[in-house]
Design a protein around this motif. Structure first.
Motif, mmCIF file in Angstrom:
data_model
loop_
_atom_site.group_PDB
_atom_site.id
_atom_site.type_symbol
_atom_site.label_atom_id
_atom_site.label_comp_id
_atom_site.label_asym_id
_atom_site.label_seq_id
_atom_site.Cartn_x
_atom_site.Cartn_y
_atom_site.Cartn_z
ATOM 1 N N THR A 11 -10.515 3.826 3.285
ATOM 2 C CA THR A 11 -9.907 4.884 4.105
ATOM 3 C C THR A 11 -8.584 5.330 3.499
ATOM 4 O O THR A 11 -8.269 6.526 3.490
ATOM 5 N N SER A 12 -7.820 4.396 2.978
ATOM 6 C CA SER A 12 -6.562 4.735 2.327
ATOM 7 C C SER A 12 -6.796 5.636 1.123
ATOM 8 O O SER A 12 -6.063 6.610 0.907
ATOM 9 N N LEU A 13 -7.824 5.335 0.348
ATOM 10 C CA LEU A 13 -8.159 6.172 -0.804
ATOM 11 C C LEU A 13 -8.574 7.575 -0.355
ATOM 12 O O LEU A 13 -8.124 8.569 -0.924
ATOM 13 N N ALA A 14 -9.393 7.645 0.681
ATOM 14 C CA ALA A 14 -9.817 8.955 1.203
ATOM 15 C C ALA A 14 -8.617 9.740 1.732
ATOM 16 O O ALA A 14 -8.486 10.941 1.469
ATOM 17 N N LEU A 15 -7.719 9.061 2.452
ATOM 18 C CA LEU A 15 -6.524 9.735 2.979
ATOM 19 C C LEU A 15 -5.645 10.234 1.837
ATOM 20 O O LEU A 15 -5.131 11.351 1.893
ATOM 21 N N PHE A 16 -5.489 9.430 0.806
ATOM 22 C CA PHE A 16 -4.677 9.848 -0.331
ATOM 23 C C PHE A 16 -5.245 11.105 -0.977
ATOM 24 O O PHE A 16 -4.523 12.027 -1.315
ATOM 25 N N THR A 57 -1.988 3.749 6.486
ATOM 26 C CA THR A 57 -3.357 3.317 6.763
ATOM 27 C C THR A 57 -3.390 1.854 7.185
ATOM 28 O O THR A 57 -4.073 1.497 8.151
ATOM 29 N N ALA A 58 -2.661 1.006 6.496
ATOM 30 C CA ALA A 58 -2.617 -0.418 6.852
ATOM 31 C C ALA A 58 -2.049 -0.604 8.254
ATOM 32 O O ALA A 58 -2.538 -1.450 9.020
ATOM 33 N N TRP A 59 -1.045 0.182 8.611
ATOM 34 C CA TRP A 59 -0.465 0.089 9.948
ATOM 35 C C TRP A 59 -1.493 0.470 11.013
ATOM 36 O O TRP A 59 -1.642 -0.235 12.021
ATOM 37 N N ILE A 60 -2.202 1.586 10.803
ATOM 38 C CA ILE A 60 -3.230 2.020 11.761
ATOM 39 C C ILE A 60 -4.289 0.925 11.920
ATOM 40 O O ILE A 60 -4.695 0.586 13.040
ATOM 41 N N PHE A 61 -4.726 0.337 10.820
ATOM 42 C CA PHE A 61 -5.755 -0.693 10.884
ATOM 43 C C PHE A 61 -5.236 -1.976 11.524
ATOM 44 O O PHE A 61 -5.991 -2.660 12.236
ATOM 45 N N ASN A 62 -3.980 -2.325 11.311
ATOM 46 C CA ASN A 62 -3.415 -3.505 11.965
ATOM 47 C C ASN A 62 -3.319 -3.308 13.474
ATOM 48 O O ASN A 62 -3.607 -4.224 14.237
ATOM 49 N N ILE A 77 7.830 14.063 -0.211
ATOM 50 C CA ILE A 77 8.295 12.724 -0.582
ATOM 51 C C ILE A 77 9.116 12.775 -1.861
ATOM 52 O O ILE A 77 10.158 12.125 -1.964
ATOM 53 N N ARG A 78 8.665 13.577 -2.829
ATOM 54 C CA ARG A 78 9.443 13.737 -4.058
ATOM 55 C C ARG A 78 10.810 14.330 -3.766
ATOM 56 O O ARG A 78 11.807 13.954 -4.383
ATOM 57 N N GLY A 79 10.870 15.270 -2.827
ATOM 58 C CA GLY A 79 12.144 15.868 -2.438
ATOM 59 C C GLY A 79 13.080 14.858 -1.800
ATOM 60 O O GLY A 79 14.289 14.898 -2.013
ATOM 61 N N LEU A 105 4.734 7.243 -4.969
ATOM 62 C CA LEU A 105 5.370 7.129 -3.657
ATOM 63 C C LEU A 105 4.451 7.650 -2.555
ATOM 64 O O LEU A 105 4.375 7.062 -1.473
ATOM 65 N N THR A 106 3.750 8.724 -2.836
ATOM 66 C CA THR A 106 2.808 9.258 -1.856
ATOM 67 C C THR A 106 1.706 8.238 -1.578
ATOM 68 O O THR A 106 1.317 8.033 -0.422
ATOM 69 N N SER A 107 1.229 7.596 -2.615
ATOM 70 C CA SER A 107 0.163 6.616 -2.419
ATOM 71 C C SER A 107 0.647 5.422 -1.613
ATOM 72 O O SER A 107 -0.074 4.915 -0.756
ATOM 73 N N VAL A 108 1.871 4.991 -1.857
ATOM 74 C CA VAL A 108 2.404 3.866 -1.097
ATOM 75 C C VAL A 108 2.582 4.253 0.368
ATOM 76 O O VAL A 108 2.242 3.482 1.274
ATOM 77 N N VAL A 109 3.092 5.454 0.618
ATOM 78 C CA VAL A 109 3.276 5.911 2.001
ATOM 79 C C VAL A 109 1.931 6.005 2.718
ATOM 80 O O VAL A 109 1.779 5.515 3.847
#
Length: 170
Positions: free
Chosen positions: A59-64, A101-106, A155-157, A92-96
């Protein structure tokens, strides 16, 4: 490695060295994709949530991929990504997106649509319990994409002052 080889190739005597710039594209150029998969895996492992780990990674990959706002050509059946958003520029975008995603799943792992003593098979219960966070995560991503918000640019900004400071000779 490929940048060193590129420097050597500029000398005429060493121009016979093959161009291996694609090595960079398919290693560091994909680092954001690797982080998108690995961060939720590690977060959910640390939280002791093994049953939703694989669902969170995918899901994280799909969201990214949704967040990077790809160009989709339905007639040709192609999808195109900007390498700057999925390479080192998208870390940075991938980490965010991975942490989100990890937070939603937790949060979802603490709740279930079924009672503990349900007569439903375990596979159906696990599938339904994974379906809710997947849906929530991807719907949020699709909303962000459809309103045209460029999260990687945002995020870059945010981190531009730090990057500018890091590139000075102070």
């Amino acid at each position: 490695v490929s940048s060193i080889v590129g420097v050597f190739r500029r000398f005429e005597i060493l121009s016979w060295i093959p161009d291996i710039s694609q090595l960079n594209t398919f290693s560091f150029g994909l680092i954001a994709i690797f982080l998108t998969i690995l961060v939720p895996m590690k977060v959910l492992e640390k939280k002791g949530n093994e049953k939703l780990k694989i669902s969170a990674m995918l899901t994280s990959l799909a969201l990214f991929f949704i967040i990077t706002i790809p160009t989709i050509d339905g007639d040709a059946g192609t999808i195109a990504f900007v390498m700057d958003k999925i390479g080192t520029g998208g870390m940075l975008t991938s980490v965010v997106t991975a942490i989100f995603t990890a937070w939603i799943f937790n949060v979802a792992s603490n709740h279930s649509l079924f009672k503990k003593d349900t007569v439903m098979p375990d596979m159906v219960v696990s599938w339904m319990d994974a379906l809710v966070p997947v849906t929530i995560t991807l719907v949020i991503g699709l909303i962000i994409m459809n309103i045209g918000f460029d999260l990687p640019l945002f995020i870059r900004g945010l981190f531009a002052p730090i990057a500018t400071f890091g590139q000075t000779w102070i």
